[in-house]
Write a protein that holds these residues in place. Structure first.
Motif, PDB file in Angstrom:
ATOM      1  N   PRO A 197      43.103  -4.493  39.976  1.00  0.00           N
ATOM      2  CA  PRO A 197      43.928  -3.678  40.878  1.00  0.00           C
ATOM      3  C   PRO A 197      44.311  -2.377  40.172  1.00  0.00           C
ATOM      4  CG  PRO A 197      44.717  -5.950  40.840  1.00  0.00           C
ATOM      5  CD  PRO A 197      43.705  -5.825  39.743  1.00  0.00           C
ATOM      6  N   LYS A 198      44.236  -1.274  40.910  1.00  0.00           N
ATOM      7  CA  LYS A 198      44.516   0.036  40.341  1.00  0.00           C
ATOM      8  C   LYS A 198      45.621   0.697  41.144  1.00  0.00           C
ATOM      9  CE  LYS A 198      42.245   4.473  39.354  1.00  0.00           C
ATOM     10  NZ  LYS A 198      43.177   5.232  40.207  1.00  0.00           N
ATOM     11  N   LEU A 199      46.657   1.137  40.471  1.00  0.00           N
ATOM     12  CA  LEU A 199      47.787   1.748  41.151  1.00  0.00           C
ATOM     13  C   LEU A 199      47.388   3.099  41.729  1.00  0.00           C
ATOM     14  CD1 LEU A 199      50.867   1.557  41.777  1.00  0.00           C
ATOM     15  CD2 LEU A 199      51.247   2.777  39.624  1.00  0.00           C
ATOM     16  N   LEU A 200      47.675   3.281  43.026  1.00  0.00           N
ATOM     17  CA  LEU A 200      47.415   4.561  43.690  1.00  0.00           C
ATOM     18  C   LEU A 200      48.659   5.450  43.647  1.00  0.00           C
ATOM     19  CD1 LEU A 200      45.541   3.310  46.884  1.00  0.00           C
ATOM     20  CD2 LEU A 200      44.538   4.440  44.889  1.00  0.00           C
ATOM     21  N   PHE A 248      58.326  10.050  46.119  1.00  0.00           N
ATOM     22  CA  PHE A 248      56.920   9.681  46.082  1.00  0.00           C
ATOM     23  C   PHE A 248      56.336  10.041  44.723  1.00  0.00           C
ATOM     24  CE2 PHE A 248      52.839   8.688  47.622  1.00  0.00           C
ATOM     25  CZ  PHE A 248      51.953   9.700  47.273  1.00  0.00           C
ATOM     26  N   ASN A 249      55.581   9.106  44.126  1.00  0.00           N
ATOM     27  CA  ASN A 249      54.981   9.326  42.816  1.00  0.00           C
ATOM     28  C   ASN A 249      53.497   9.008  42.891  1.00  0.00           C
ATOM     29  OD1 ASN A 249      57.490   9.630  40.801  1.00  0.00           O
ATOM     30  ND2 ASN A 249      57.964   8.115  42.376  1.00  0.00           N
ATOM     31  N   ASN A 250      52.697  10.040  42.799  1.00  0.00           N
ATOM     32  CA  ASN A 250      51.255   9.888  42.920  1.00  0.00           C
ATOM     33  C   ASN A 250      50.638   9.723  41.536  1.00  0.00           C
ATOM     34  OD1 ASN A 250      49.008   9.830  44.604  1.00  0.00           O
ATOM     35  ND2 ASN A 250      48.558  11.974  44.268  1.00  0.00           N
ATOM     36  N   GLU A 251      49.667   8.834  41.408  1.00  0.00           N
ATOM     37  CA  GLU A 251      48.941   8.741  40.146  1.00  0.00           C
ATOM     38  C   GLU A 251      47.994   9.943  40.062  1.00  0.00           C
ATOM     39  OE1 GLU A 251      49.357   6.306  37.602  1.00  0.00           O
ATOM     40  OE2 GLU A 251      51.147   6.186  38.873  1.00  0.00           O
ATOM     41  N   ALA A 252      47.773  10.402  38.856  1.00  0.00           N
ATOM     42  CA  ALA A 252      47.015  11.632  38.651  1.00  0.00           C
ATOM     43  C   ALA A 252      45.594  11.542  39.189  1.00  0.00           C
ATOM     44  CB  ALA A 252      46.989  11.989  37.162  1.00  0.00           C
ATOM     45  N   ASP A 253      45.015  10.347  39.146  1.00  0.00           N
ATOM     46  CA  ASP A 253      43.617  10.221  39.547  1.00  0.00           C
ATOM     47  C   ASP A 253      43.459   9.671  40.967  1.00  0.00           C
ATOM     48  OD1 ASP A 253      42.932   7.161  37.620  1.00  0.00           O
ATOM     49  OD2 ASP A 253      44.587   7.754  38.939  1.00  0.00           O
ATOM     50  N   THR A 254      44.522   9.629  41.733  1.00  0.00           N
ATOM     51  CA  THR A 254      44.419   9.187  43.127  1.00  0.00           C
ATOM     52  C   THR A 254      43.863  10.327  43.964  1.00  0.00           C
ATOM     53  OG1 THR A 254      46.257   7.637  42.894  1.00  0.00           O
ATOM     54  CG2 THR A 254      45.704   8.363  45.134  1.00  0.00           C
ATOM     55  N   PRO A 255      42.774  10.087  44.695  1.00  0.00           N
ATOM     56  CA  PRO A 255      42.178  11.174  45.496  1.00  0.00           C
ATOM     57  C   PRO A 255      43.139  11.671  46.574  1.00  0.00           C
ATOM     58  CG  PRO A 255      40.650   9.327  45.259  1.00  0.00           C
ATOM     59  CD  PRO A 255      41.971   8.848  44.748  1.00  0.00           C
ATOM     60  N   ASP A 256      42.969  12.959  46.927  1.00  0.00           N
ATOM     61  CA  ASP A 256      43.822  13.559  47.965  1.00  0.00           C
ATOM     62  C   ASP A 256      43.627  12.903  49.333  1.00  0.00           C
ATOM     63  OD1 ASP A 256      43.380  16.929  46.649  1.00  0.00           O
ATOM     64  OD2 ASP A 256      44.754  15.303  46.097  1.00  0.00           O
ATOM     65  N   GLY A 280      32.922   4.454  49.627  1.00  0.00           N
ATOM     66  CA  GLY A 280      33.509   4.058  48.353  1.00  0.00           C
ATOM     67  C   GLY A 280      34.959   3.632  48.441  1.00  0.00           C
ATOM     68  N   ASP A 281      35.558   3.794  49.615  1.00  0.00           N
ATOM     69  CA  ASP A 281      36.952   3.389  49.786  1.00  0.00           C
ATOM     70  C   ASP A 281      37.083   1.959  50.283  1.00  0.00           C
ATOM     71  OD1 ASP A 281      37.635   6.698  51.051  1.00  0.00           O
ATOM     72  OD2 ASP A 281      37.822   5.935  49.001  1.00  0.00           O
ATOM     73  N   ALA A 282      35.969   1.324  50.535  1.00  0.00           N
ATOM     74  CA  ALA A 282      36.010  -0.085  50.923  1.00  0.00           C
ATOM     75  C   ALA A 282      36.568  -0.895  49.764  1.00  0.00           C
ATOM     76  CB  ALA A 282      34.616  -0.571  51.283  1.00  0.00           C
ATOM     77  N   ALA A 283      37.632  -1.628  50.037  1.00  0.00           N
ATOM     78  CA  ALA A 283      38.333  -2.337  48.964  1.00  0.00           C
ATOM     79  C   ALA A 283      39.416  -3.207  49.581  1.00  0.00           C
ATOM     80  CB  ALA A 283      38.972  -1.357  47.981  1.00  0.00           C
TER      81      ALA A 283
END
Lengths: 115, 116
Positions: A43-46, A54-62, A84-87
């Motif tokens: 699991p990867k935090l978005l 609101f706190n966005n992770e740096a590598d979360t896509p727009d 690629g967003d299937a998850a």
């Protein structure tokens, strides 16, 4: 029982068609998290909300956005889903403060399929 | 960046066998460590956690884990597994301790199958 609820459990969308996933909680926790878990991966935090912040992770896509209209609800919006967003998307909550000993409570997840 | 490694992706055991699942993390500072379990069709649940103090932590359902700082490890153990322990096990580290919330970095998980 107090819990974290995610709807729907399974969501199918088309490539490029916006989709919204829902999370609600009856725990009255002030922090809500969204994770993405792809097959056989961790699991990867978005992002997360700490109260209304609101706190966005740096590598979360727009392409990924979130809304938290009140304490109980949090939404994950995917503006233009790609293959690629299937998850599996996991929502979690915790009661945060100076005491960080509080565990995160997870919902059952929403499995997103992109056609 | 912090990372968590779980080297055993799949483990198959017979009932009553002993279990040890490996977990290593890369982070040099203060760590909070967790083991979560996901039973088939269910959500992630906390098994146990380490924040400070006794490095041997006991959790639910007879599980325990030992924090060895010198080895950057937090291995999960159970002396005698049951069929009902069949599940996926995730090790996680809080990458931002003492901030008021948890940023969990997960390992890729270990699928345990216990045969009756």
């Amino acid at each position: 029982d107090a819990m974290v609820i995610q709807n729907p459990r399974y969501q199918v969308t088309q490539f490029g068609k916006p989709v919204t996933l829902s999370c609600s909680q009856t725990l009255n926790h002030n922090v809500m998290y969204w994770y993405q878990q792809k097959s056989s991966q961790a699991p990867k935090l978005l992002f997360h909300y700490y109260d209304k912040d609101f706190n966005n992770e740096a590598d979360t896509p727009d392409n990924f956005q979130s809304r938290r209209p009140n304490t109980s609800f949090c939404f994950l919006d995917i503006r233009s889903p790609g293959l690629g967003d299937a998850a599996m998307y996991l929502c979690a909550t915790s009661r945060a403060g100076l005491d960080t000993y509080n565990e995160q409570f997870f919902g059952p997840g929403t499995r997103l399929t992109v056609l | 960046a912090q990372s968590v490694s779980q080297h055993n992706h799949h483990v198959i055991l017979s009932e009553a066998a002993s279990l040890e699942l490996g977990c290593n993390y890369s982070y040099g500072g203060t760590v909070n460590l967790f083991w979560y379990v996901q039973y088939p069709g269910q959500h992630l649940q906390l098994l146990l956690k380490y924040f400070s103090g006794d490095p041997l932590v006991k959790g639910i359902k007879g599980f325990e884990a030992e924090f060895i700082k010198s080895k950057f490890s937090f291995n999960l153990r159970k002396p005698s597994v049951q069929w009902s322990d069949t599940a996926e096990y995730f090790c996680a580290v809080n990458a931002l301790p003492n901030t008021g919330f948890q940023k969990l970095v997960f390992g890729t998980g270990t699928r345990l199958l216990v045969s009756p």
